[in-house]
Motif scaffolding. Structure first.
Motif, mmCIF file in Angstrom:
data_model
loop_
_atom_site.group_PDB
_atom_site.id
_atom_site.type_symbol
_atom_site.label_atom_id
_atom_site.label_comp_id
_atom_site.label_asym_id
_atom_site.label_seq_id
_atom_site.Cartn_x
_atom_site.Cartn_y
_atom_site.Cartn_z
ATOM 1 N N LEU A 204 0.199 -14.682 9.741
ATOM 2 C CA LEU A 204 -0.824 -13.772 10.256
ATOM 3 C C LEU A 204 -2.006 -14.622 10.737
ATOM 4 O O LEU A 204 -2.966 -14.874 10.005
ATOM 5 C CB LEU A 204 -1.235 -12.775 9.174
ATOM 6 C CG LEU A 204 -0.111 -11.832 8.706
ATOM 7 C CD1 LEU A 204 -0.583 -10.962 7.553
ATOM 8 C CD2 LEU A 204 0.390 -10.970 9.869
ATOM 9 N N VAL A 205 -1.917 -15.063 11.962
ATOM 10 C CA VAL A 205 -2.875 -16.031 12.510
ATOM 11 C C VAL A 205 -4.295 -15.496 12.471
ATOM 12 O O VAL A 205 -5.241 -16.219 12.113
ATOM 13 C CB VAL A 205 -2.463 -16.419 13.941
ATOM 14 C CG1 VAL A 205 -3.539 -17.295 14.586
ATOM 15 C CG2 VAL A 205 -1.128 -17.150 13.935
ATOM 16 N N ASP A 206 -4.485 -14.230 12.819
ATOM 17 C CA ASP A 206 -5.840 -13.678 12.846
ATOM 18 C C ASP A 206 -6.458 -13.650 11.451
ATOM 19 O O ASP A 206 -7.679 -13.864 11.303
ATOM 20 C CB ASP A 206 -5.820 -12.268 13.434
ATOM 21 C CG ASP A 206 -5.559 -12.266 14.936
ATOM 22 O OD1 ASP A 206 -5.726 -13.334 15.565
ATOM 23 O OD2 ASP A 206 -5.180 -11.214 15.478
ATOM 24 N N ASP A 207 -5.658 -13.399 10.420
ATOM 25 C CA ASP A 207 -6.176 -13.413 9.048
ATOM 26 C C ASP A 207 -6.641 -14.806 8.652
ATOM 27 O O ASP A 207 -7.670 -14.972 7.976
ATOM 28 C CB ASP A 207 -5.095 -12.933 8.069
ATOM 29 C CG ASP A 207 -4.841 -11.439 8.170
ATOM 30 O OD1 ASP A 207 -5.481 -10.781 9.020
ATOM 31 O OD2 ASP A 207 -3.995 -10.925 7.408
ATOM 32 N N ILE A 208 -5.874 -15.828 9.069
ATOM 33 C CA ILE A 208 -6.249 -17.204 8.743
ATOM 34 C C ILE A 208 -7.526 -17.594 9.489
ATOM 35 O O ILE A 208 -8.435 -18.217 8.916
ATOM 36 C CB ILE A 208 -5.094 -18.162 9.070
ATOM 37 C CG1 ILE A 208 -3.908 -17.887 8.137
ATOM 38 C CG2 ILE A 208 -5.546 -19.623 8.954
ATOM 39 C CD1 ILE A 208 -2.691 -18.720 8.421
ATOM 40 N N LYS A 209 -7.633 -17.208 10.740
ATOM 41 C CA LYS A 209 -8.848 -17.503 11.502
ATOM 42 C C LYS A 209 -10.057 -16.838 10.854
ATOM 43 O O LYS A 209 -11.148 -17.439 10.771
ATOM 44 C CB LYS A 209 -8.686 -17.040 12.948
ATOM 45 C CG LYS A 209 -7.729 -17.891 13.770
ATOM 46 C CD LYS A 209 -7.644 -17.383 15.198
ATOM 47 C CE LYS A 209 -6.743 -18.278 16.050
ATOM 48 N NZ LYS A 209 -6.652 -17.780 17.451
ATOM 49 N N ALA A 210 -9.885 -15.607 10.391
ATOM 50 C CA ALA A 210 -10.986 -14.909 9.727
ATOM 51 C C ALA A 210 -11.401 -15.626 8.443
ATOM 52 O O ALA A 210 -12.594 -15.739 8.133
ATOM 53 C CB ALA A 210 -10.588 -13.465 9.437
#
Length: 413
Positions: A173-179
């Motif tokens: 979940l790339v967006d979760d990691i970026k967040a």
């Protein structure tokens, strides 16, 4: 501060937002590594390392045990091993299509590499690593040992998008990691397991690149590829190393090479990070017997044999999956994940609700091990793995025994 032992370079660093010298702890950058006797000379009358000149004291005899040990006993065991093992590194670089041995570090299993990366990059009590559960348990163990913080970003735990792949179960979940990165700039390392343990699922190279290219993250992405030789061709993140100084790929001889007993782990990265790891390691971390076996395993003939065995295990994995499906009526659910390793993750279902059942799965696990002579792994407490058993692909005979004993246990529980 320059990295000790690394030749100066004017080559541009990619990605441009990454600076290794800002990632490495200042005390590590300033470290003058221990210089051992074998760093200077390895031939001649060696009177420089306080070794036992009379050799080891293991008696020579004609019993079977001593005969089996004969090649090892002839290996100058009274001498410290080569501290660098350049021959092994060159073979690995060639195997993985890297420019040379300066891209390769050897550790006592991948666990030494994990521990070293934390020690050189993450300040105790102040900085953190990020992991993506369900994942390999040693990341969190090493973090606790080194007194560093832990941020968890679960993989995609839903099967609505299918199994594995870019957006299916156990995808990143790339967006979760970026967040998480934006919320906590103290994160220095991100550990990604691909194919995952216990997920058996590849993380796509596009997802890995999305994290590597993310400008707010100034640390290192570590991709653990212990099972990569069981996955599809072209899946390895090693192909990204030439373009990403913020990438470290871990591999091992334990899985596809079948050499778990010799404890030889590998870090693959651009030379600056490899040099820092080399500066920090213990002077003689790889033993002579382990090195001899590793070099033999990396010969052309041995690598060809390894690939054939991997192919056989993948075919056996597919057959085992079909056989497990035939036990559906007894409460064996569909295998979950991408099935990119040498094992399967299968949920055990409640007889009445037909939902994953930790109690039943754990009972089956114990029954198989204690009364049926078959040992699998209960993984039901891991995120997204409720009721799951992790089953390693065995020989044809072992797989057959597993299926027979599992069927009997399912009838009793």
């Amino acid at each position: 501060m320059p990295i000790l032992g690394l030749a100066p370079s004017t080559a541009p660093i990619k990605p441009v937002h990454f600076d290794l010298e800002k990632v490495i702890r200042p005390n590590i950058l300033a470290l003058h590594p221990y210089r051992c006797a074998r760093d200077d000379y390895q031939e001649g009358i060696l009177l420089d390392a306080n070794e036992n000149a009379l050799g080891h004291s293991i008696p020579r005899s004609f019993n079977q045990i001593q005969q089996d040990l004969s090649p090892i006993l002839d290996a100058d065991l009274n001498r410290y091993p080569d501290p660098s093992h350049d021959g092994i590194k060159s073979c690995i670089a060639s195997l993985r299509s890297l420019p040379g041995k300066d891209h390769v570090f050897l550790g006592v299993g991948s666990d030494e590499v994990i521990d070293l990366l934390m020690r050189i990059c993450v300040a105790p009590a102040n900085e953190k690593i990020l992991i993506t559960p369900p994942t390999y348990g040693m990341y969190s163990v090493c973090a606790q040992v080194n007194d560093i913080g832990l941020v968890r970003c679960n993989l995609n735990l839903s099967g609505r998008g299918g199994e594995g792949g870019e957006h299916g179960r156990f995808s990143l979940l790339v967006d979760d990691i970026k967040a998480a990165i934006l919320a906590d700039p103290s994160i220095k390392l991100i550990f990604l397991c691909s194919p995952g343990n216990p997920t058996g699922t590849l993380i796509s190279l596009e997802a890995i690149k999305a994290i590597l290219d993310y400008e707010p993250f100034k640390g290192i992405v570590v991709v653990d590829e212990a099972y990569i030789d069981f996955a599809s061709e072209g899946a390895s993140a090693v192909s990204l190393i030439k373009d990403y100084a913020n990438l470290c790929v871990m591999q091992t001889l334990s899985k596809s090479f079948g050499l778990a007993a010799i404890r030889l782990g590998i870090a693959l990265a651009q030379p600056p990070l490899i040099q820092v790891l080399t500066n920090t390691k213990a002077p003689y971390n790889i033993s002579t017997p382990s090195a001899q076996l590793a070099l033999a395993a990396l010969s052309k003939e041995a690598v060809q044999s390894m690939r054939l065995k991997c192919q056989t295990l993948v075919e056996s994995r597919n057959q085992l999956q079909k056989s497990l499906e035939s036990l559906s009526a007894l409460g064996v659910g569909d295998v979950i994940g991408g099935n990119d390793a040498n094992f399967l993750v299968v949920p055990i279902l409640n007889k009445e609700s037909r939902l994953p059942d930790n109690v039943r799965a754990n009972a089956l696990y114990k029954e198989l091990a204690e009364n049926k002579g078959v040992v699998v792994r209960f993984r039901g407490k891991e995120a997204g793995c409720e009721g799951c058993l992790r089953i390693t692909v065995g020989t044809a005979e072992e797989n057959g025994m597993l299926l027979r004993q599992l069927q009997r246990a399912l009838n009793d529980y």
